[in-house]
Motif scaffolding. Sequence first.
Motif, mmCIF file in Angstrom:
data_model
loop_
_atom_site.group_PDB
_atom_site.id
_atom_site.type_symbol
_atom_site.label_atom_id
_atom_site.label_comp_id
_atom_site.label_asym_id
_atom_site.label_seq_id
_atom_site.Cartn_x
_atom_site.Cartn_y
_atom_site.Cartn_z
ATOM 1 N N GLY A 1 0.420 -1.418 0.161
ATOM 2 C CA GLY A 1 -0.053 0.055 -0.116
ATOM 3 C C GLY A 1 0.989 1.033 0.126
ATOM 4 N N ARG A 2 2.167 1.108 -0.072
ATOM 5 C CA ARG A 2 3.267 2.387 -0.079
ATOM 6 C C ARG A 2 3.113 2.768 -1.878
ATOM 7 N N VAL A 3 3.407 3.340 -2.051
ATOM 8 C CA VAL A 3 3.904 4.273 -3.262
ATOM 9 C C VAL A 3 4.512 5.590 -3.708
ATOM 10 N N ILE A 4 5.838 4.821 -4.147
ATOM 11 C CA ILE A 4 6.689 6.141 -4.418
ATOM 12 C C ILE A 4 6.550 6.817 -5.629
ATOM 13 N N THR A 5 6.155 8.419 -6.267
ATOM 14 C CA THR A 5 5.414 8.869 -7.734
ATOM 15 C C THR A 5 6.316 10.121 -7.059
ATOM 16 N N ALA A 6 6.543 10.461 -9.001
ATOM 17 C CA ALA A 6 6.937 11.467 -8.583
ATOM 18 C C ALA A 6 5.819 12.785 -8.430
ATOM 19 N N GLY A 7 6.707 13.808 -7.727
ATOM 20 C CA GLY A 7 5.359 14.801 -7.729
ATOM 21 C C GLY A 7 4.962 15.251 -8.840
ATOM 22 N N ARG A 8 3.234 15.842 -8.398
ATOM 23 C CA ARG A 8 2.655 16.111 -9.260
ATOM 24 C C ARG A 8 2.433 17.515 -9.068
ATOM 25 N N VAL A 9 3.162 18.242 -10.205
ATOM 26 C CA VAL A 9 3.591 19.749 -10.213
ATOM 27 C C VAL A 9 2.639 20.750 -11.578
ATOM 28 N N ALA A 10 2.665 21.884 -11.333
ATOM 29 C CA ALA A 10 1.725 22.365 -12.358
ATOM 30 C C ALA A 10 2.915 22.980 -13.295
ATOM 31 N N HIS A 11 3.783 21.462 -14.574
ATOM 32 C CA HIS A 11 4.701 22.460 -14.709
ATOM 33 C C HIS A 11 3.963 21.764 -16.221
ATOM 34 N N ILE A 12 4.334 22.513 -17.368
ATOM 35 C CA ILE A 12 4.040 21.890 -18.857
ATOM 36 C C ILE A 12 5.494 20.948 -19.078
ATOM 37 N N ASN A 13 5.425 19.841 -19.205
ATOM 38 C CA ASN A 13 6.095 18.507 -19.748
ATOM 39 C C ASN A 13 5.909 17.985 -20.929
ATOM 40 N N SER A 14 5.274 18.867 -21.871
ATOM 41 C CA SER A 14 5.041 18.058 -23.315
ATOM 42 C C SER A 14 4.833 18.770 -24.185
ATOM 43 N N ASP A 15 4.536 19.015 -25.537
ATOM 44 C CA ASP A 15 4.988 20.147 -26.694
ATOM 45 C C ASP A 15 3.348 20.630 -27.174
ATOM 46 N N LYS A 16 2.305 19.731 -26.305
ATOM 47 C CA LYS A 16 0.509 20.708 -26.181
ATOM 48 C C LYS A 16 0.772 22.001 -26.417
ATOM 49 N N GLN A 17 -0.431 22.634 -26.679
ATOM 50 C CA GLN A 17 -0.614 23.794 -26.824
ATOM 51 C C GLN A 17 -1.025 24.460 -26.056
ATOM 52 N N PHE A 18 -0.788 25.637 -25.281
ATOM 53 C CA PHE A 18 -1.967 25.751 -23.953
ATOM 54 C C PHE A 18 -2.369 27.670 -24.536
ATOM 55 N N GLU A 19 -3.368 27.365 -23.975
ATOM 56 C CA GLU A 19 -3.476 29.179 -24.323
ATOM 57 C C GLU A 19 -3.222 29.162 -23.936
ATOM 58 N N GLY A 20 -3.183 30.792 -24.694
ATOM 59 C CA GLY A 20 -1.907 31.887 -24.849
ATOM 60 C C GLY A 20 -1.101 32.227 -24.969
ATOM 61 N N LYS A 21 0.102 32.436 -25.190
ATOM 62 C CA LYS A 21 1.573 32.855 -25.992
ATOM 63 C C LYS A 21 2.011 32.803 -25.121
ATOM 64 N N ASN A 22 1.985 32.867 -23.455
ATOM 65 C CA ASN A 22 2.923 33.081 -23.057
ATOM 66 C C ASN A 22 4.143 31.474 -22.061
ATOM 67 N N ARG A 23 3.339 30.581 -22.531
ATOM 68 C CA ARG A 23 3.651 29.307 -21.895
ATOM 69 C C ARG A 23 4.534 28.564 -23.026
ATOM 70 N N MET A 24 5.451 28.112 -22.383
ATOM 71 C CA MET A 24 6.087 26.955 -22.908
ATOM 72 C C MET A 24 6.214 25.279 -22.334
ATOM 73 N N ARG A 25 7.072 24.306 -23.001
ATOM 74 C CA ARG A 25 7.647 23.533 -21.720
ATOM 75 C C ARG A 25 8.537 23.916 -21.235
ATOM 76 N N CYS A 26 8.548 23.233 -20.351
ATOM 77 C CA CYS A 26 10.010 23.107 -18.816
ATOM 78 C C CYS A 26 11.115 22.685 -19.180
ATOM 79 N N GLN A 27 12.433 23.629 -19.004
ATOM 80 C CA GLN A 27 13.101 23.281 -19.550
ATOM 81 C C GLN A 27 14.103 23.429 -18.220
ATOM 82 N N TYR A 28 13.212 22.805 -17.580
ATOM 83 C CA TYR A 28 14.510 21.989 -16.242
ATOM 84 C C TYR A 28 15.721 22.344 -16.246
ATOM 85 N N ARG A 29 15.425 24.131 -15.739
ATOM 86 C CA ARG A 29 16.389 24.614 -15.385
ATOM 87 C C ARG A 29 16.267 25.196 -13.745
ATOM 88 N N ASN A 30 15.236 24.679 -12.952
ATOM 89 C CA ASN A 30 14.854 24.785 -11.836
ATOM 90 C C ASN A 30 15.367 26.357 -11.133
#
Length: 572
Positions: free
Chosen positions: A206-235
């Motif tokens: 019953g214990r699971v380790i997963t990646a954190g669910r975080v509000a980052h774009i991680n694909s090339d999907k087009q999101f509404e507006g022109k201000n957003r693109m996928r994460c560049q992993y700069r932290n």
Amino acid sequence: MSKFFYNQEAESYDAIVVGTGISGGWAAKELCEQGLKTLVLERGRMVNHIEDYPTANMDDWDFPNNGQLSREEKAKQLKQARTGYTVRAQHNFWFVDDLVHPYNETKRFDWMRGYHVGGRSIMWGRHSYRWSDMDFEANKKDRIAVDWPVRYRDIAPWYDKVEAYIGVTGENLGLPQLPDGVFEPMMELNCVEQHVREKVSEHFDGRVITAGRVAHINSDKQFEGKNRMRCQYRNRCIRGCPFGAYFSSNSSTLPAAEATGNMTLRPDSIVHEVMYDPDTKKATGVKVIDRVTKETYEFKAKVIFLCASSIASTSILMQSKSDRFPNGMGNDSDQLGRNIMDHHLGVGAGGRFEGFEDKYYKGRKPNGIYVPRFRNLGGSSNTDKFIRGYGYQGGASRGNWENTIKELSHGKGLKEEILKPGGWNFGMGGFGEVLPYEDNRMTMDYDNLDQWGLPTVTFDAEFKDNEWKMREDMKEQAVDMLEKAGLKDVQPFDDPGALGLGIHEMGTARMGRDPKTSVLNGYNQIHAVKNVYVTDGAFMTSAACVNPSLTYMAFTARAAQHAVQELKKGNI
């Protein structure tokens, strides 16, 4: 963004939104997109997406003194510094000056604030998790505080809407305590994280380790507006993201609101009172002090959304006194300011891992692992030591400097050591639920005023027995999991700090079924003033053990739709 409105005359709008952070941005977007002429008020300065992120593209060596502030600069943020990370030249300008914005502590409370357009949506940790029915039903089941007036089925469609709009990375797990969602591709675990995941699954049912669910774009999907693109992993997220890869009001909801032509944005506008008409039993608008000039204004509207943050929104309501509400607007229940919650953290374990020395990772992943709640879910997961539960966040990485100190190397040996990555380390820290206690509260001090002549906040809140007992289990289980996963030199840690340190302050104007025991109804309306909605963390009736911002956004979108429908019906 939109031009600011500075007219001395009282101007009337369909809606007023107070605050521009996580909740305020969503309220502005939803109300504007549904046709309401909306005035958005922010007490702090203007921040434009990209151009007002001054350190976003700087490297650490670009900062004098390795980013350390002078003693004089540090003295302005002694309370802000309690987080351990805010007082750095890379991003300290997002956090308020404690001397300019004082507050009082009967008991220690770590209130971390950002006064600017976008609020803490610029600096937030971005973890985004749904609540389950287990969370919404917990108060009733445990006979704690009051029952939530909603259940998961009421909020699930709004979680869908928000996740699809902001972009949340993660994997669906089929866990009843952590509902699945509408996700971007999961940020991959590194090799040690994956190893620990497998070993924990092998040793613990019953214990699971997963990646954190975080509000980052991680694909090339087009999101509404022109201000957003996928994460560049700069932290470098806390500095402001010029790619708009993570969700913020500045890159997403406020531009969407502006695009409708229905938004008027006015920064430097300190709202301190909601005006009330006893004849109509409605709010008529808000009173504002200009932060810079200290001039006063009144703005009128048909509906008002308070989204200034849990403490700030409740401060406004407490100052909104009238014959009808002598103790603050909506305070018939005497619950205004009570039931302050947060998450308790700073407890867990860490150790080193021998192996995978031939493996490394690419980029600076702005995310680690997440362990969903596994306590008090029923059956063998139950304990009689405490109620509710906790999760963990953490991750694995390789050091790159320790070995350069051990032998005090020099010359060729020093160069070789610097170029080698160090060993693997893994750490995990718990996030535990804090129960709502009526005597954990805030009050207004009218004897200690700020420079705008407004009362300051006094906190009197603390962790209690359930939290302290939970922490022991959080520490013990972290050690057990890491040892069974094969880590060496596993060491527990426990540095509780105080309420507020989780930067998830909530409660103070709780939602409930009964006006005698709560401030808001199930649609975030003040029971006795139906055209005032409170949709930031103030409405929370309990805290669960997950980061709350996704829930704020879902409730805000839902409340905005409700407000528009009620306006059309003539009910508010």
